[in-house]
Scaffold this active site. Structure first.
Site, PDB file in Angstrom:
ATOM      1  N   LYS A  53     -34.558 -13.413 -11.159  1.00 50.94           N
ATOM      2  CA  LYS A  53     -34.268 -13.036 -12.842  1.00 50.94           C
ATOM      3  C   LYS A  53     -35.439 -12.589 -12.921  1.00 50.94           C
ATOM      4  CE  LYS A  53     -29.052 -14.817 -11.771  1.00 50.94           C
ATOM      5  NZ  LYS A  53     -28.393 -15.757 -12.068  1.00 50.94           N
ATOM      6  N   GLN A  97     -26.749 -19.924 -15.696  1.00 49.54           N
ATOM      7  CA  GLN A  97     -26.593 -20.233 -14.318  1.00 49.54           C
ATOM      8  C   GLN A  97     -25.870 -20.873 -14.413  1.00 49.54           C
ATOM      9  OE1 GLN A  97     -29.031 -17.977 -12.528  1.00 49.54           O
ATOM     10  NE2 GLN A  97     -27.476 -19.240 -10.809  1.00 49.54           N
ATOM     11  N   ASP A 120     -23.265 -11.015 -17.492  1.00 48.87           N
ATOM     12  CA  ASP A 120     -22.658 -12.044 -16.091  1.00 48.87           C
ATOM     13  C   ASP A 120     -20.885 -11.799 -16.056  1.00 48.87           C
ATOM     14  OD1 ASP A 120     -24.951 -12.888 -14.334  1.00 48.87           O
ATOM     15  OD2 ASP A 120     -24.496 -15.413 -14.980  1.00 48.87           O
TER      16      ASP A 120
END
Ligand code: NAD
Length: 285
Positions: A53, A97, A120
């Protein structure tokens, strides 16, 4: 012979388009999008994902800050860090994460991310928007699948779509997105009886199970579009999807390979969400 859906190529195109947008933003508004990524613990797969990322951000011209926390961090400290990032005007997107180490509550932590910085799209507010179809952000993996279908001119409206898997990050939002595009959607999962009877009806079959060789040729209709979200290792230790590619490919009209199919799209869509978050923050402040 099926047409191979080249996720690497599409992801590179998406990134190139975003790079242009980011450069325009940097020139005209003296601002670059900024993403904060929080990694808790030392899970090797998560470390690789976070590194990818970070590299993608550099490639597109997005600023990134990585926060690495020990696996024994308390819920309070984790939430304190998220809350301080939430208050910073120079941070557009926040990504926590997953999975978190045992003992931490992911739902409570995710709720600390303001919905407009939730790149997300896991915050309950954003999940609700996805249900209604008036979303700001879409979860990256199913959004990547939709982008692949769009770029290959695969029409969804009126098609029988079967999704195998009902997770919050892939299966459920995937089904909602196909539904919003006019598909007739069936969600199959571990309790589904006679799975092949469902999958054989599919014009578009999406597998998000996490088992190598799970989708066999007898489960696929002739001419179906087969999208393989799974990431597994086969007996030789090589990365593979859920679909028995060699057997299914001759029956399919379109198929995604693993690697090089859905995988590269996930990070590209995260970049897209981060640019969108920067646009939202421009309007807000
Ligand atoms: P998950 O474990 O949360 O969900 C798996 C789903 O498969 C469950 O909903 C379960 O009901 C279903 N399932 C299990 N056994 C089944 C069976 N016998 N018959 C029918 N359904 C069955 O996993 P997830 O997070 O949704 O991920 C699924 C796969 O996609 C994994 O391989 C994961 O690594 C991969 N993945 C890939 C990307 C990417 O970027 N390409 C992103 C996320 C996940």
């Amino acid at each position: 012979m099926a047409i191979l859906i080249d996720g690497k190529d599409v992801a590179a195109k998406v990134r190139a388009e975003l790079r242009e947008e980011v450069e325009t933003m940097a020139k005209e508004r003296k601002k670059r999008p900024a993403l904060a990524v929080i990694l808790v613990g030392e899970d090797p797969a998560s470390q690789i994902y976070v590194r990818n990322k970070q590299r993608a951000c550099e490639d597109v011209g997005i600023l990134s800050e990585i926060y690495t926390l020990g696996e024994n961090v308390s819920q309070e400290s984790l939430e304190y860090i998220i809350n301080s990032l939430a208050e910073r005007r120079d941070i557009d997107g926040i990504l926590l994460q997953m999975p978190l180490p045992k003992g931490l509550d992911p739902v409570k932590a995710l709720k600390c991310i303001p919905p407009e910085k939730d790149v997300d799209a896991f915050h309950p507010d954003n999940v609700g928007h996805i249900m209604r179809g008036d979303y700001r952000f879409l979860p990256c993996t199913p959004a990547g699948v939709m982008e692949l279908l769009r770029r290959y001119d695969i029409d969804i409206s009126g098609k029988e779509c079967v999704v195998i898997g009902r997770s919050d990050i892939v299966g459920k939002p995937m089904a909602m997105m196909l539904l919003h595009s006019g598909g007739t959607v069936t969600i199959c999962h571990s309790k589904t009886r006679n799975l092949a009877e469902h999958t054989r009806r599919a014009d578009i079959l999406v597998s998000a199970v996490g088992k190598a060789g799970f989708v066999t040729a007898d489960m696929v209709k002739d001419g179906a579009v087969v999208i393989d979200v799974g990431i597994n290792r086969n007996a030789d230790g090589k990365i593979c999807g859920d679909v028995d590619f060699a057997a299914v490919e001759p029956k399919a009209s379109y198929i995604t390979p693993v690697p090089g199919g859905v995988g590269p799209m996930t990070v590209a869509m995260l970049m897209k969400n981060t640019v969108k978050a920067a646009e939202i923050s421009q309007k807000t402040y």
